[in-house]
Design an enzyme around this catalytic site. Structure first.
Site: not given
Length: 268
Positions: A123-124, A141
């Site tokens: 994520h991100d 992430g």
């Protein structure tokens, strides 16, 4: 360009945005908030869901999981996104996660990237253009991956790490610090083993550019003084050399972040 072609066994939810030439293969599932660009092909058994956009001509192979809920226990269902560029290759079993509220709420992947079997983007993350992830690469992430980076099979990159453009991470490596542009990291835990000379030659960097990079590298990672002191010296000496100044800018932007460095002084 032909109208979208959807196999009878596939499920395409109402609201999906399919451009011309899209192919949705057998037993694939496409969610309501997904946008598939012109000529995107889902081979078979592919799931694309969430607020995901896939760029033109990207090909996705069986059992890839694209846009599902991020693997972050703090995620509470916020409307985060995943954006994938054009002309990407996403092979079997790849997982690409959207963002979270705590990390900018989006994951972005550039154009012409290749994600080989069972590789993962957390994520991100922000992944540049022309990046290659070999089989089983694990990207945690919040990572930033520059253009033309290559990561070898089974390598792992810690959360929040930055990897500069044209860098190379060897197979089975474990990267725990930022890796400079044009650098090569090897080992678990990874150390800076030199510059990615082969990659630079393949991409058409001149002999003079490579010579400048090697000279600057030796000065940056010499034994004398601190890294910050050496950065200022190199910045002054190479202020008219764009490739060297790219490394300087990368180090400066990291502030007090830890850098991946050689084991025993500067290698060639």
């Amino acid at each position: 360009m032909a109208s979208p072609k959807i196999h009878p066994t596939a499920i395409v939810e109402d609201g999906t945005n399919l451009a011309d030439g899209v192919i949705v293969g057998p037993f694939s599932i496409v969610g309501a908030d997904v946008t598939l660009g012109e000529g995107v092909e889902l081979k078979s058994h592919v799931v694309v869901t969430g607020r995901t956009t896939v760029g033109a001509r990207t090909r996705i192979f069986p059992f890839a999981s694209i846009g599902h809920q991020p693997q972050d226990l703090k995620y509470k269902g916020e409307p985060s996104t995943l954006t994938i560029g054009s002309d990407c290759l996403i092979r079997e079993g790849v997982t690409l996660n959207p963002g979270t509220e705590g990390g900018g709420i989006q994951t972005t992947i550039g154009n012409n990237c290749a994600f080989l079997a069972n590789s993962h983007v957390g994520h991100d993350c922000r992944v540049g253009n022309n990046v290659i992830f070999s089989n089983n690469v694990m990207l945690a992430g919040h990572c930033e991956i520059g253009d033309f980076v290559i990561i070898g099979g089974g390598a792992a990159v810690i959360q929040f790490a930055r990897v500069g453009a044209h860098a190379f991470i060897g197979g089975m490596s474990g990267l725990e610090q930022d890796l400079i542009p044009y650098g090569m990291a090897l080992g678990n835990r990874a150390y800076l083993s030199g510059l990615n000379i082969v990659g630079l030659q393949r991409r058409g960097f001149s002999r003079n550019e490579i010579h400048d990079l090697r000279r600057a590298y030796r000065l940056l990672f010499a034994q004398e003084g601190t890294l910050l002191e050496r950065v200022e010296d190199v910045a002054e000496e190479f202020k008219d050399h764009p490739t060297v100044m790219e490394i300087i800018a990368f180090i400066r932007a990291g502030g007090k972040r830890s850098m991946c460095t050689p084991k025993n002084g500067a290698d060639s």
